[in-house]
Design a protein around this motif. Sequence first.
Motif, PDB file in Angstrom:
ATOM      1  N   VAL A 156      -1.152  -5.674  10.791  1.00  0.00           N
ATOM      2  CA  VAL A 156      -0.752  -4.973  12.033  1.00  0.00           C
ATOM      3  C   VAL A 156      -1.648  -3.769  12.353  1.00  0.00           C
ATOM      4  N   PRO A 157      -2.400  -3.936  13.510  1.00  0.00           N
ATOM      5  CA  PRO A 157      -3.330  -2.863  13.882  1.00  0.00           C
ATOM      6  C   PRO A 157      -2.383  -1.678  14.369  1.00  0.00           C
ATOM      7  N   LEU A 158      -2.880  -0.524  14.005  1.00  0.00           N
ATOM      8  CA  LEU A 158      -2.243   0.742  14.326  1.00  0.00           C
ATOM      9  C   LEU A 158      -2.947   1.431  15.459  1.00  0.00           C
ATOM     10  N   GLY A 159      -4.243   1.007  15.787  1.00  0.00           N
ATOM     11  CA  GLY A 159      -4.981   1.956  16.769  1.00  0.00           C
ATOM     12  C   GLY A 159      -5.994   2.718  15.940  1.00  0.00           C
ATOM     13  N   GLY A 160      -7.067   3.070  16.675  1.00  0.00           N
ATOM     14  CA  GLY A 160      -8.097   4.254  15.988  1.00  0.00           C
ATOM     15  C   GLY A 160      -8.608   3.650  14.722  1.00  0.00           C
ATOM     16  N   GLY A 161      -8.751   2.208  14.779  1.00  0.00           N
ATOM     17  CA  GLY A 161      -9.497   1.409  13.585  1.00  0.00           C
ATOM     18  C   GLY A 161      -8.603   1.364  12.389  1.00  0.00           C
ATOM     19  N   ARG A 162      -7.326   1.695  12.665  1.00  0.00           N
ATOM     20  CA  ARG A 162      -6.627   1.722  11.299  1.00  0.00           C
ATOM     21  C   ARG A 162      -5.427   0.358  11.445  1.00  0.00           C
ATOM     22  N   ALA A 163      -4.935   0.167  10.277  1.00  0.00           N
ATOM     23  CA  ALA A 163      -4.064  -1.114  10.231  1.00  0.00           C
ATOM     24  C   ALA A 163      -3.194  -0.826   9.005  1.00  0.00           C
ATOM     25  N   LEU A 164      -2.250  -1.929   9.060  1.00  0.00           N
ATOM     26  CA  LEU A 164      -1.168  -1.759   7.881  1.00  0.00           C
ATOM     27  C   LEU A 164      -1.200  -3.580   7.481  1.00  0.00           C
ATOM     28  N   ARG A 165      -1.223  -3.503   6.291  1.00  0.00           N
ATOM     29  CA  ARG A 165      -1.050  -5.075   5.691  1.00  0.00           C
ATOM     30  C   ARG A 165       0.294  -4.975   5.111  1.00  0.00           C
ATOM     31  N   PHE A 166       0.897  -6.060   5.286  1.00  0.00           N
ATOM     32  CA  PHE A 166       2.474  -6.397   4.570  1.00  0.00           C
ATOM     33  C   PHE A 166       2.497  -7.420   3.638  1.00  0.00           C
ATOM     34  N   PHE A 167       3.395  -7.376   2.636  1.00  0.00           N
ATOM     35  CA  PHE A 167       3.453  -8.497   1.670  1.00  0.00           C
ATOM     36  C   PHE A 167       4.844  -8.302   1.507  1.00  0.00           C
ATOM     37  N   LEU A 168       5.688  -9.422   1.303  1.00  0.00           N
ATOM     38  CA  LEU A 168       7.197  -9.224   0.784  1.00  0.00           C
ATOM     39  C   LEU A 168       6.938  -9.991  -0.497  1.00  0.00           C
ATOM     40  N   PHE A 169       7.962  -9.444  -1.473  1.00  0.00           N
ATOM     41  CA  PHE A 169       7.940 -10.225  -2.655  1.00  0.00           C
ATOM     42  C   PHE A 169       9.528 -10.419  -3.082  1.00  0.00           C
ATOM     43  N   ASP A 170       9.831 -11.601  -3.758  1.00  0.00           N
ATOM     44  CA  ASP A 170      11.220 -11.417  -4.382  1.00  0.00           C
ATOM     45  C   ASP A 170      11.338 -11.885  -5.833  1.00  0.00           C
ATOM     46  N   GLY A 171      12.093 -11.719  -6.598  1.00  0.00           N
ATOM     47  CA  GLY A 171      11.833 -12.001  -8.000  1.00  0.00           C
ATOM     48  C   GLY A 171      11.069 -11.113  -8.706  1.00  0.00           C
ATOM     49  N   VAL A 172      10.687 -10.234  -8.257  1.00  0.00           N
ATOM     50  CA  VAL A 172       9.618  -9.161  -8.968  1.00  0.00           C
ATOM     51  C   VAL A 172      10.309  -8.689 -10.263  1.00  0.00           C
ATOM     52  N   SER A 173       9.364  -9.075 -11.403  1.00  0.00           N
ATOM     53  CA  SER A 173       9.630  -8.641 -12.636  1.00  0.00           C
ATOM     54  C   SER A 173       8.903  -7.430 -13.421  1.00  0.00           C
ATOM     55  N   ASN A 174       8.032  -6.796 -12.817  1.00  0.00           N
ATOM     56  CA  ASN A 174       7.290  -5.794 -13.174  1.00  0.00           C
ATOM     57  C   ASN A 174       7.595  -4.410 -12.574  1.00  0.00           C
ATOM     58  N   SER A 175       8.670  -3.959 -12.012  1.00  0.00           N
ATOM     59  CA  SER A 175       9.116  -2.818 -10.931  1.00  0.00           C
ATOM     60  C   SER A 175       8.822  -1.730 -12.101  1.00  0.00           C
ATOM     61  N   GLY A 176       9.575  -1.928 -13.322  1.00  0.00           N
ATOM     62  CA  GLY A 176       9.153  -0.657 -14.182  1.00  0.00           C
ATOM     63  C   GLY A 176       7.838  -0.213 -14.481  1.00  0.00           C
ATOM     64  N   GLU A 177       6.928  -1.191 -14.665  1.00  0.00           N
ATOM     65  CA  GLU A 177       5.587  -1.117 -15.048  1.00  0.00           C
ATOM     66  C   GLU A 177       4.852  -0.196 -13.549  1.00  0.00           C
ATOM     67  N   LEU A 178       5.300  -0.908 -12.520  1.00  0.00           N
ATOM     68  CA  LEU A 178       4.739  -0.338 -11.270  1.00  0.00           C
ATOM     69  C   LEU A 178       5.283   1.110 -10.771  1.00  0.00           C
ATOM     70  N   LEU A 179       6.587   1.413 -11.166  1.00  0.00           N
ATOM     71  CA  LEU A 179       6.946   2.628 -10.861  1.00  0.00           C
ATOM     72  C   LEU A 179       6.354   3.725 -11.825  1.00  0.00           C
ATOM     73  N   ALA A 180       6.103   3.296 -13.200  1.00  0.00           N
ATOM     74  CA  ALA A 180       5.219   4.062 -14.138  1.00  0.00           C
ATOM     75  C   ALA A 180       3.969   4.334 -13.706  1.00  0.00           C
ATOM     76  N   SER A 181       3.337   3.624 -13.000  1.00  0.00           N
ATOM     77  CA  SER A 181       1.876   3.566 -12.587  1.00  0.00           C
ATOM     78  C   SER A 181       1.932   4.458 -11.355  1.00  0.00           C
ATOM     79  N   LEU A 182       2.779   4.088 -10.497  1.00  0.00           N
ATOM     80  CA  LEU A 182       2.923   4.802  -9.305  1.00  0.00           C
ATOM     81  C   LEU A 182       3.083   6.642  -9.719  1.00  0.00           C
ATOM     82  N   GLN A 183       4.046   6.811 -10.475  1.00  0.00           N
ATOM     83  CA  GLN A 183       4.517   8.276 -11.106  1.00  0.00           C
ATOM     84  C   GLN A 183       3.119   8.735 -11.496  1.00  0.00           C
ATOM     85  N   ALA A 184       2.271   8.002 -12.439  1.00  0.00           N
ATOM     86  CA  ALA A 184       1.125   8.634 -13.144  1.00  0.00           C
ATOM     87  C   ALA A 184       0.158   8.830 -12.262  1.00  0.00           C
ATOM     88  N   GLY A 185       0.022   8.295 -11.028  1.00  0.00           N
ATOM     89  CA  GLY A 185      -1.061   8.231 -10.059  1.00  0.00           C
ATOM     90  C   GLY A 185      -2.302   7.182 -10.495  1.00  0.00           C
TER      91      GLY A 185
END
Length: 171
Positions: free
Chosen positions: A3-32
């Motif tokens: 979805v374009p936001l204007g000014g040359g910027r955009a957002l890309r969306f993905f939707l997932f179900d049955g995600v099994s690695n949320s804990g790993e993703l959260l740890a990576s997010l928190q660690a940067g």
Amino acid sequence: MEVPLGGGRALRFFLFDGVSNSGELLASLQAGTLSPEVALFNASLVPDLFPVLASAHRTLLSQSRGNLVTRTLHSELVYNFSGSKHITESLRRCGISSGTSYVLVVQFDCPAEKENEVRKLIQGREISLEELAKRADTALIQKHFKVPPLELEISSLTDAVTSRIAARDAL
């Protein structure tokens, strides 16, 4: 979906179900160390893409003014979506937890050739974005955003959430 936001910027969306690695993703997010950098939402709290777009505009405005409150553009997106002024509480409520299996992934300025890098982060089944509105946890959204039933008689849940995001600093 992009979805374009204007000014040359955009957002890309993905939707997932049955995600099994949320804990790993959260740890990576928190660690940067999450790469590529993305925003990870508990999709149950997202009634539609429109409130996320409102959050994106607030995020880009904060970035242009040089006053991001969080460490990254993508964590700022989740923070702005939450409607709360408390960073930790915002990320905990609207972001993912170690048990989140229904995840909306959002990335600023993701070129089409980099989509697979984002998809490889998530161990789950990608589903259509049309599922978002159907699977929103209305009761939880109303509770989190403090939307009384009377308000829903004259407005949609999406509009109620979006107005809270847009007016957060004024309240």
